[in-house]
Write an enzyme that holds these catalytic residues in place. Sequence first.
Site, PDB file in Angstrom:
ATOM      1  N   PRO A 184       0.825  -1.135   0.033  1.00 47.14           N
ATOM      2  CA  PRO A 184      -0.117   0.047   0.015  1.00 47.14           C
ATOM      3  C   PRO A 184       0.786   1.421   0.128  1.00 47.14           C
ATOM      4  O   PRO A 184       1.864   1.485   0.745  1.00 47.14           O
ATOM      5  CB  PRO A 184      -0.698   0.034   1.233  1.00 47.14           C
ATOM      6  CG  PRO A 184      -0.772  -1.463   1.529  1.00 47.14           C
ATOM      7  CD  PRO A 184       0.505  -2.101   1.075  1.00 47.14           C
ATOM      8  N   GLU A 185       0.515   2.201  -0.929  1.00 53.57           N
ATOM      9  CA  GLU A 185       1.188   3.355  -0.959  1.00 53.57           C
ATOM     10  C   GLU A 185       0.425   4.410  -0.560  1.00 53.57           C
ATOM     11  O   GLU A 185      -0.561   4.298   0.206  1.00 53.57           O
ATOM     12  CB  GLU A 185       1.627   3.617  -2.414  1.00 53.57           C
ATOM     13  CG  GLU A 185       2.742   2.527  -2.959  1.00 53.57           C
ATOM     14  CD  GLU A 185       3.456   2.652  -4.283  1.00 53.57           C
ATOM     15  OE1 GLU A 185       2.993   4.000  -4.883  1.00 53.57           O
ATOM     16  OE2 GLU A 185       3.632   1.821  -4.868  1.00 53.57           O
TER      17      GLU A 185
END
Length: 271
Positions: free
Chosen positions: A2-3
């Site tokens: 996840p960014e």
Amino acid sequence: MPELPEVETIRAGITPHVLGQRIVRIVVRQPCLRWPVTNELITAGVGQTIQRLDRRGKYLLLGTDTGTIILHLGMSGRLRILPADTPPTKHDHVDFILTGGQCLRFNDSRRFGAVLWTVEPPEQHFLLRTFGPEPFDEAFSGRYLYQRVQGRIPAIKPFIMDHRVVVGVGNIYANESLFTANIHPLRCAGQLSLAECERLVSAIREVLREAIRQGGTTLRDFVNGAGEPGYFQQSLQVYARQARACSVCGAPIQQCRIGQRATYFCPNCQH
């Protein structure tokens, strides 16, 4: 992993459910995450009211009166809002039981995430103290980036992925931002002009803002706090599109590796 857009999507989604809620119980089923979940989290966290829910880079910060809970999703972590009596499933490692009858549940199949407690200001925590500006901060400007690239030999792609330069620009969004700015990912960072730096800063903000609007990117197993996927993958211009036609010029998208990370670009549009 996840960014920034995925973490921001989760932050926005769970905020209405946890803000102002008191933590009545913390259940730790698996303390062996990237860093151990300590007993201090339980003894200090129980009874605290969640006053703030912020994001710093890819970290979520649940601020209370006496300290901060630092959450990181690692490669496969998820946060869900569920009724407190929902039976746990495999990889449901930590529950924060709240006064409203719900729980904030942390699930992480690979156990690379983190659930930490700190009483110091979070910006002074060892995980966060070296962070550069947020992409949407005024401090992150074209002139700032131009000053940072002076004399720098590394390629521009890993340079903008360095959290000491700017936080939250992970691999997917670095690829997309460089395409939007028409800058080749292998260009030496120090070769960029002020105008190119301004264009790149604008592109980073544009790409991240649109990704947040669409709820992040789902390539494998990302879901938001309600268990819903993100849809930005439908708007990807170069990432994971090798050999497919560029949406601008029609040339085949090419792939290479920079610093062990898959890199995608249009050889015609990016220079």
